[in-house]
Design an enzyme around this catalytic site. Structure first.
Site, PDB file in Angstrom:
ATOM      1  N   SER A 166       0.857  -1.118  -0.009  1.00  0.00           N
ATOM      2  CA  SER A 166       0.093   0.048  -0.032  1.00  0.00           C
ATOM      3  C   SER A 166       0.918   1.066   0.015  1.00  0.00           C
ATOM      4  CB  SER A 166      -0.915   0.082   1.161  1.00  0.00           C
ATOM      5  OG  SER A 166      -1.464   1.309   1.549  1.00  0.00           O
ATOM      6  N   TYR A 179      -2.529  -0.245  10.364  1.00  0.00           N
ATOM      7  CA  TYR A 179      -2.479  -0.680   8.872  1.00  0.00           C
ATOM      8  C   TYR A 179      -1.293  -0.267   8.333  1.00  0.00           C
ATOM      9  CZ  TYR A 179      -4.380  -1.334   4.038  1.00  0.00           C
ATOM     10  OH  TYR A 179      -4.280  -1.622   2.468  1.00  0.00           O
TER      11      TYR A 179
END
Length: 283
Positions: A166, A179
């Site tokens: 990501s 995250y």
């Protein structure tokens, strides 16, 4: 499925974890359109079967399998089904991942006294179990499938593992420390694996999507009227292309990384697909 270009994956078998989701279902359909046999793995059997059925209806060859990427026995059972139906695995796409509200703060910045405000979850209120869940899902959810399926890849000419990282791994977003940290671990692990498997013919790379609207983040990015939230507007202000990505815009990068003729010397990289987000300083 419309592809930006086609590569030949005939007689190859690809495993796609998280294959029932918006982005990973696109990966599954893309490799199937290039001739691969596809095992769509998802915690939800219904979601996995739905994607596999779409592939089959389009003339491809796929099977949907319920599998938990945090349970090695579950993955071993899935591998047995795949090996029985398609033979050994050639491609592993580690797409399973996600966030959890328990690993998320309410506000972007901490101010003195925030912990006394009802309904505000600060850094000090983060639930260790929630943070652990996010790390496990993203990092162990990449490590365990690799342990199970990489046995089949060893010594093959075109063996490829692609992980999904990501943009949070490059620069952490506010509010989501668990995250961001977990995806940074995925990027680091990708590089480690690339070195570790370099002598047995397995290339390992990762794709780092920028901002795409998925089922997991839709409520954060769109309000009940379908309008952009404040969070969305802030994201877009930092994205030079001033829009969210479309799932199919990941396909070209995926196929390039899978194609030995195009990327045989590409190993251990994390490729941003982000509309310029990582290149923009904000000024």
């Amino acid at each position: 499925m419309n592809l930006p270009f086609k590569i030949d994956l005939t007689n190859k078998t690809a495993v796609v974890t998280g294959g029932g989701g918006v982005l990973c279902s696109g990966f599954a359909k893309a490799v199937a359109a290039c001739g691969a046999n596809v095992a769509v793995l998802d915690l939800s059997e219904a979601a996995a079967n739905a994607v596999a059925d779409e592939i089959t209806a389009a003339g491809g060859n796929a099977v949907g399998i319920s599998a938990n990427v945090l349970d090695k026995n579950s993955l071993e059972a899935a591998k047995a089904i795949i090996n029985d139906r398609f033979g050994s695995v050639d491609i592993l796409l580690n797409g399973a991942g996600g966030n959890n509200p328990k690993g998320t703060t309410t506000k972007e910045y901490y101010n003195m006294g925030d912990e006394d405000i009802e309904g505000v979850k600060t850094f000090f209120d983060l639930d260790p179990d929630g943070v652990e869940f996010v790390f496990n899902l993203n990092f162990l959810g990449t490590l365990l499938p690799t342990q199970v399926f990489a046995h089949d890849l060893i010594g093959k000419k075109d063996a490829v593992i692609i992980n999904i990282s990501s943009m949070n791994a490059f620069s952490p977003l506010t509010k989501i420390p668990a995250y961001s940290g977990a995806k940074a671990a995925v990027s680091n692990f990708t590089k480690w694996l690339a070195v570790h498997f370099s002598k047995v013919g397995i290339r390992v790379n990762a794709i780092a999507p920028g901002f795409f609207v998925t089922n997991q983040n839709k409520a954060l990015l769109m309000d009940e009227n379908g309008e952009y939230t404040e969070r969305s507007r802030k994201i877009l202000s930092q994205t030079p292309m001033n829009r969210f990505g479309e799932a199919q815009e990941l396909t070209g990068t995926l196929l390039w990384l899978l194609c030995r003729d195009a990327s045989s010397f590409v190993n251990g990289v994390v490729v941003p697909v982000d509309g310029g987000f990582s290149a923009y300083s904000g000024v």
